[in-house]
Write a protein that holds these residues in place. Structure first.
Motif, PDB file in Angstrom:
ATOM      1  N   LEU A 143      12.034 -11.137  -7.169  1.00 43.11           N
ATOM      2  CA  LEU A 143      12.627 -11.043  -5.903  1.00 43.11           C
ATOM      3  C   LEU A 143      11.399 -11.021  -4.902  1.00 43.11           C
ATOM      4  CD1 LEU A 143      14.670  -7.606  -6.665  1.00 43.11           C
ATOM      5  CD2 LEU A 143      15.491 -10.087  -6.653  1.00 43.11           C
ATOM      6  N   PHE A 144      10.472 -10.976  -5.183  1.00 42.16           N
ATOM      7  CA  PHE A 144       9.019 -11.359  -3.981  1.00 42.16           C
ATOM      8  C   PHE A 144       8.229 -12.554  -4.241  1.00 42.16           C
ATOM      9  CE2 PHE A 144      10.297  -6.864  -4.315  1.00 42.16           C
ATOM     10  CZ  PHE A 144      10.313  -6.464  -3.197  1.00 42.16           C
ATOM     11  N   GLY A 145       8.904 -13.399  -5.413  1.00 42.43           N
ATOM     12  CA  GLY A 145       8.083 -14.260  -5.671  1.00 42.43           C
ATOM     13  C   GLY A 145       7.195 -14.294  -6.677  1.00 42.43           C
ATOM     14  N   GLY A 146       7.204 -13.375  -7.451  1.00 41.84           N
ATOM     15  CA  GLY A 146       6.417 -12.996  -8.563  1.00 41.84           C
ATOM     16  C   GLY A 146       5.458 -11.964  -8.386  1.00 41.84           C
ATOM     17  N   GLU A 147       4.615 -11.565  -9.524  1.00 41.78           N
ATOM     18  CA  GLU A 147       3.841 -10.442  -9.260  1.00 41.78           C
ATOM     19  C   GLU A 147       2.564 -10.715  -8.285  1.00 41.78           C
ATOM     20  OE1 GLU A 147       2.647  -9.532 -13.283  1.00 41.78           O
ATOM     21  OE2 GLU A 147       4.515  -8.648 -13.828  1.00 41.78           O
TER      22      GLU A 147
END
Length: 542
Positions: A117-121
């Motif tokens: 949801l945030f573009g990856g870790e």
């Protein structure tokens, strides 16, 4: 099946940076938080400037001020720091609903199914870093498949702990000796993220399924072991997590206990360690900001009179009653004075709470005055018809108010009540309960076969009697007594199904004995059993 992904956030300067946020200086001074440890004033948290000056945690305050005369100190406030960590937990809820606190300065977050949801870790860690930078906080992060591995990466990845150096740090040796350092047994190079872990500016991310490789080069302290276990392992040359993985588990458990194996299994994912999110508590608090500082007790009471109705209205709206209430008075110089009370029954009316708070106001030190008052119900309970019977004073509420007033002076745990117990042994016929957290015994008390003394104590030897007949003269507590009259005996046998060391002297014959000087004692003759019997005194009548 997707891997679980855990994020560990460590705030190594949390307490110091909490105070720096209030200073709001362009060039922050060296700041340290000072706490009491075994009677000594030591540094418990340091700002970046204080660490750059060469100061360290656990250092005595007098040594620190000698090294850094410009050091600014603040007193440790564990309650305020815990509250600040709770605020950060609520902030971290934007990344995942599964957030838990790891006091005193860390959070753990279950990111499973949330990082995309945030573009990856990596993008998520970048947002964490940006938020913390805007808050003025230093953060170190680690992402791994397990909670223990994430904890280890956040604190130890990318560093060269002193436990690994062991006096053989190559960067500190002369050039002629560096070539031989690698041949020494036990030497280790600085730890850095390897192919199984990606090192970022915001933290370290272990690749999914590569937990063993990611933490293998870290020191054994990264397994959350106690200092004694880490020191014992280091003495045997076991300084890395890799060193423990190949050892026989039975021998390791015999030498250092099962705790070491359990921490290793948790870090590797063999033993599950879920993240239990902290449930948001019911919050009941009101605040009053004053235009001018106040310092008189009457002024504080007037402020409480304005806060209590609003607090009680919020409690009644949720059907709750306060069991513990705290008053916080914020001073103009930045200090905080607190007064806390406990109630024997849940209360949701100002008249029940106000008298108890009034007993605590004299202990508040105003200094330059209070400019903010805050009232909070720390512990609340549901209010039922059986515990709340209207604003009038009923016998039940009158007794609970008395218990509350006594508890405000003595402590709630010091106010007790007795309940009868199913035992014929004199010292076991009652049980002691804290009055504030127990109800009176509903049934009538059973009548004893013979009167019991007002004061009972452990049996004390009596000199002068040789047989089961009441002695005409005896000595007790270095005093001579002459028997004027006696009534008895009342025979009490030990509980044969229990091995009570105090009753190994066999059955007892209890006597009411009145001496010539008016002293009335409770004597008994022990007939003997596993130990020798004789005459003893166990109580004193009024």
């Amino acid at each position: 099946m997707s891997h679980r992904r855990i994020l560990s956030l460590w705030f190594p300067r949390l307490a110091a940076e909490r105070h720096l946020r209030r200073l709001a200086a362009a060039l922050p001074p060296p700041l340290a938080v000072v706490g009491d440890r075994r009677g000594a004033q030591v540094l418990t948290s340091l700002s970046a400037a204080a660490e750059a000056a060469g100061l360290a945690r656990g250092q005595p305050l007098r040594d620190a001020t000698a090294m850094c005369p410009a050091l600014v100190t603040r007193t440790e406030d564990a309650l305020a720091e815990a509250t600040f960590l709770t605020v950060l937990r609520r902030w971290a809820g934007k990344f995942s609903p599964w957030v838990a606190e790891e006091p005193p300065e860390a959070l753990v977050i279950d990111l499973t199914g949330c990082a995309h949801l945030f573009g990856g870790e990596a993008a998520l860690l970048a947002e964490v870093e940006g938020d913390c930078a805007s808050l003025g906080l230093t953060v170190r992060a680690g992402v791994a498949d397990t909670r223990g591995a994430a904890w280890a990466l956040a604190r130890y990845a990318g560093a060269t702990p002193a436990a690994l150096r062991n006096g053989d740090a190559v960067e500190q040796e002369a050039r002629a000796t560096r070539s031989r350092a690698a041949k020494r047994r036990g030497w280790a190079p600085p730890v850095a993220p390897g192919p199984a872990a990606e090192g970022l500016a915001q933290g370290v991310i272990a690749a999914p399924g590569h937990t063993r490789r990611a933490i293998g080069a870290l020191p054994v302290a990264a397994l959350r072991l106690e200092a004694g276990a880490v020191e014992g392992l280091s003495r045997l040359g076991l300084r890395r997590v890799d060193d423990l993985m190949g050892l026989p588990r039975a021998a390791l458990a015999r030498r250092f206990g099962t705790h070491v194996l359990r921490r290793l299994d948790q870090a590797l994912g063999v033993e599950p360690e879920p993240v239990a999110p902290t449930r948001a508590p019911l919050h009941f608090a009101v605040r009053l900001t004053l235009p001018e500082p106040i310092g008189l007790v009457t002024d504080v009471q007037a402020g409480i009179d304005r806060l209590l109705p609003a607090l009680c209205e919020r409690l009644r709206a949720r059907g709750r009653g306060a069991r513990r209430v705290r008053l916080e008075a914020f001073r103009a110089d930045g200090g905080v004075q607190r007064a806390e009370i406990g109630l024997a029954q849940p209360a949701d009316t100002p008249d029940r709470i106000r008298p108890l708070l009034a007993l605590k106001l004299d202990a508040l030190k105003a200094g330059f005055g209070f400019d903010v008052l805050r009232l909070e119900a720390l512990d609340t309970e549901p209010v039922y018809d059986t515990t709340h019977q209207g604003p009038g004073a009923t016998p039940g509420t009158a007794l609970s108010d008395l218990i509350g007033r006594l508890g405000a002076r003595l402590g709630l745990e010091a106010v007790t009540r007795l309940h009868p117990a199913a035992s014929h042994i004199p010292e076991k016929c009652v049980t002691v309960h804290v009055a504030a957290f127990s109800a009176p015994h509903p049934d009538p008390w059973p009548e004893p076969r013979a009167p019991r003394p007002l004061t009972m104590f452990r049996p004390e030897p009596v000199q002068g009697g040789e047989g089961p007949q009441v002695p005409l003269a005896f000595r007790w507590r270095r005093r001579e007594f002459t028997t004027a009259r006696a009534r008895g005996p009342e025979r009490i046998a030990p509980e044969w199904w229990l091995d009570d060391p105090a009753w190994r002297s066999g059955p007892r014959d209890y006597w009411f004995v009145e001496a010539a000087d008016g002293t009335r004692l409770w004597l008994f003759y022990a007939h003997g059993g596993q130990v020798t019997g004789g005459w003893f005194c166990q109580g004193r009548f009024a």
